[in-house]
Design an enzyme around this catalytic site. Structure first.
Site, PDB file in Angstrom:
ATOM      1  N   TYR A  66      -7.643 -78.014  52.652  1.00 21.39           N
ATOM      2  CA  TYR A  66      -7.344 -77.336  51.377  1.00 21.39           C
ATOM      3  C   TYR A  66      -8.620 -76.695  50.833  1.00 21.39           C
ATOM      4  CZ  TYR A  66      -3.086 -80.241  51.490  1.00 21.39           C
ATOM      5  OH  TYR A  66      -1.916 -80.860  51.853  1.00 21.39           O
ATOM      6  N   PRO A 214       8.194 -81.369  46.736  1.00 16.47           N
ATOM      7  CA  PRO A 214       9.489 -81.793  46.179  1.00 16.47           C
ATOM      8  C   PRO A 214      10.132 -80.716  45.300  1.00 16.47           C
ATOM      9  CG  PRO A 214       7.683 -82.851  45.009  1.00 16.47           C
ATOM     10  CD  PRO A 214       7.071 -82.166  46.195  1.00 16.47           C
ATOM     11  N   GLY A 218       7.491 -74.867  43.778  1.00 11.77           N
ATOM     12  CA  GLY A 218       7.677 -74.331  42.425  1.00 11.77           C
ATOM     13  C   GLY A 218       9.071 -73.798  42.188  1.00 11.77           C
ATOM     14  N   LEU A 219       9.823 -73.540  43.250  1.00 15.99           N
ATOM     15  CA  LEU A 219      11.119 -72.882  43.101  1.00 15.99           C
ATOM     16  C   LEU A 219      12.113 -73.722  42.302  1.00 15.99           C
ATOM     17  CD1 LEU A 219      12.719 -70.811  45.932  1.00 15.99           C
ATOM     18  CD2 LEU A 219      14.138 -72.096  44.366  1.00 15.99           C
ATOM     19  N   LEU A 220      12.025 -75.048  42.421  1.00 14.82           N
ATOM     20  CA  LEU A 220      13.005 -75.915  41.759  1.00 14.82           C
ATOM     21  C   LEU A 220      12.589 -76.318  40.345  1.00 14.82           C
ATOM     22  CD1 LEU A 220      14.003 -78.238  44.770  1.00 14.82           C
ATOM     23  CD2 LEU A 220      15.133 -76.178  43.926  1.00 14.82           C
ATOM     24  N   THR A 221      11.510 -75.754  39.837  1.00 22.87           N
ATOM     25  CA  THR A 221      11.037 -76.176  38.514  1.00 22.87           C
ATOM     26  C   THR A 221      11.886 -75.611  37.381  1.00 22.87           C
ATOM     27  OG1 THR A 221       9.533 -74.287  38.378  1.00 22.87           O
ATOM     28  CG2 THR A 221       8.633 -76.313  39.312  1.00 22.87           C
ATOM     29  N   GLY A 222      12.682 -74.601  37.687  1.00 20.69           N
ATOM     30  CA  GLY A 222      13.553 -74.030  36.655  1.00 20.69           C
ATOM     31  C   GLY A 222      12.905 -72.905  35.869  1.00 20.69           C
ATOM     32  N   LYS A 223      11.676 -72.537  36.200  1.00 22.43           N
ATOM     33  CA  LYS A 223      11.019 -71.497  35.389  1.00 22.43           C
ATOM     34  C   LYS A 223      11.194 -70.101  35.981  1.00 22.43           C
ATOM     35  CE  LYS A 223       6.473 -71.928  37.417  1.00 22.43           C
ATOM     36  NZ  LYS A 223       5.164 -72.487  37.260  1.00 22.43           N
TER      37      LYS A 223
END
Ligand SMILES: NC(=O)c1ccc[n+]([C@@H]2O[C@H](COP(=O)([O-])OP(=O)(O)OC[C@H]3O[C@@H](n4cnc5c(N)ncnc54)[C@H](OP(=O)(O)O)[C@@H]3O)[C@@H](O)[C@H]2O)c1
Length: 332
Positions: A66, A214, A218-223
């Protein structure tokens, strides 16, 4: 409130056969890789890491890859004056870095030993708690890898070891040669592949499972609405493009009434439900800011009713559009 009091209240899980006691949410540091995520503020990252500890998160995930060591250095700086015996640090090796910036796989004994020393130095610690093979290396005999890991453990340089990005056959093969206790696969409600074989195997063998991405990066964060474009690696990721991205974002929004009912944010609802899988001990959340770590910590200890768990699966599977969903809410 005093940090100590907060910490006492936070949940801990035992990371399978490794015996490590960790928070079910781990702080993920991949976000400090400029190549993937662009420029991140170092001071904000350090503030987020320190706040994580105050909020009860004791588990930090990094890798020498990283930012080619940068994430480990920043993490080392953030953790420097925190109580070492309360922290659990995971890092990973795999790449041989070349001066021209290119990398190739190398889990040979001399290279792993050298990478371990370098990571210890950057992290400012004497022992890596969880040392993972970042990917499967075709070219190093499995016996050699296991022997190296066991030697490093005997020398006190690592405490436990495991693998990441190994399928069940690769993991099974590694475990014929060495004492691998931990697996770190990708897993989210839109990427459930490991449920087929790896997670059942881990459950049967009491392997510590720490899943990554998880929130599906970022796609599942709802933003997101599905109209956004990205100048980080997501600009080339198929789930963040066109119709597929729009469908997935709409599917997440279907869960908003449920999140409201549980008084959770969408992020927290998805994270809490992800952690309900009995094979999953820990979800590693990619964090950029103190606000994001606060939200992640707020999901710890929360669960949803079984019918809601399956409704979440079904909603997110339907978001794939072209896929059929079976009775378990699994994509086929
Ligand atoms: N072993 C491996 O090969 C491997 C691979 C990948 C990751 N990992 C580990 O797993 C960690 C997590 O993976 P990931 O980064 O893919 O995880 P993720 O948790 O699925 O997504 C992280 C992204 O979600 C967004 N986000 C985070 N918190 C948010 C919040 N509260 N509200 C709204 N958006 C939020 C942030 O991006 P935006 O704000 O830009 O949307 C963040 O970069 C990594 O940091 C790394 O430690 C390991």
């Amino acid at each position: 409130m005093e940090p100590e009091i907060v910490r006492e209240k936070m949940e801990r899980v035992t990371l399978g056969r490794s015996g490590l006691s960790v928070s079910p949410v781990a702080f993920g540091t991949w976000q400090l890789s400029r190549r993937f995520w662009g420029e991140q503020s170092k001071s904000e990252a350090i503030s987020a890491m320190r706040l994580a500890f105050e909020l009860g998160i004791n588990f930090f995930d990094t890798a020498d890859a990283y930012g080619d060591g940068y994430a480990e250095s920043v993490l080392g700086e953030a953790l420097r004056d925190l109580p070492r015996d309360e922290l659990v640090v995971a890092t990973k090796f795999f790449n041989h870095f070349q001066p021209d910036g290119l990398r190739y796989p190398d889990l040979s004994p001399s290279h792993v030993t050298e990478r371990c020393e370098a990571s210890l130095k950057r992290l400012g610690i004497e022992t890596i708690d969880v040392c993972l093979l970042h990917f499967y290396d075709q070219m190093t005999p499995l016996a050699d890898i296991a022997m190296t890991m066991e030697k490093l453990r005997d020398q006190g340089k690592i405490r436990t070891f495991g693998v990441s990005n190994h399928n069940v056959e690769q993991f099974r093969a590694q475990r014929r040669f060495g004492d691998y206790d931990i697996s770190q696969p990708a897993y989210s409600f839109v990427d459930t592949e490991v449920e087929n074989a790896l997670l059942p195997y881990c459950q049967a063998e009491n392997i510590g499972v720490m899943v990554y991405s998880p929130m599906h990066k970022g796609l599942l964060t709802g933003k997101y609405t599905g109209e956004e474009t990205f100048d980080d690696f997501r600009g080339n990721h198929p789930d963040f493009q066109g119709e597929r991205f729009r469908q997935l974002c709409q599917a997440v929004q279907l869960l908003r009434p449920m999140a409201d009912r549980y008084r959770l944010s969408l992020y927290q609802l998805v994270l809490a439900a992800t952690l309900m899988h009995p094979a999953v001990h820990v979800a590693i959340c990619g964090i950029k800011t103190p606000a994001q770590v606060t939200e992640a910590a707020g999901a710890i200890g929360k669960t949803v009713a079984r019918e809601d768990y399956f409704a979440i699966r079904a909603a997110l599977s339907l978001g794939q559009g072209t896929k059929v969903v079976d009775a378990t809410g699994t994509r086929k």
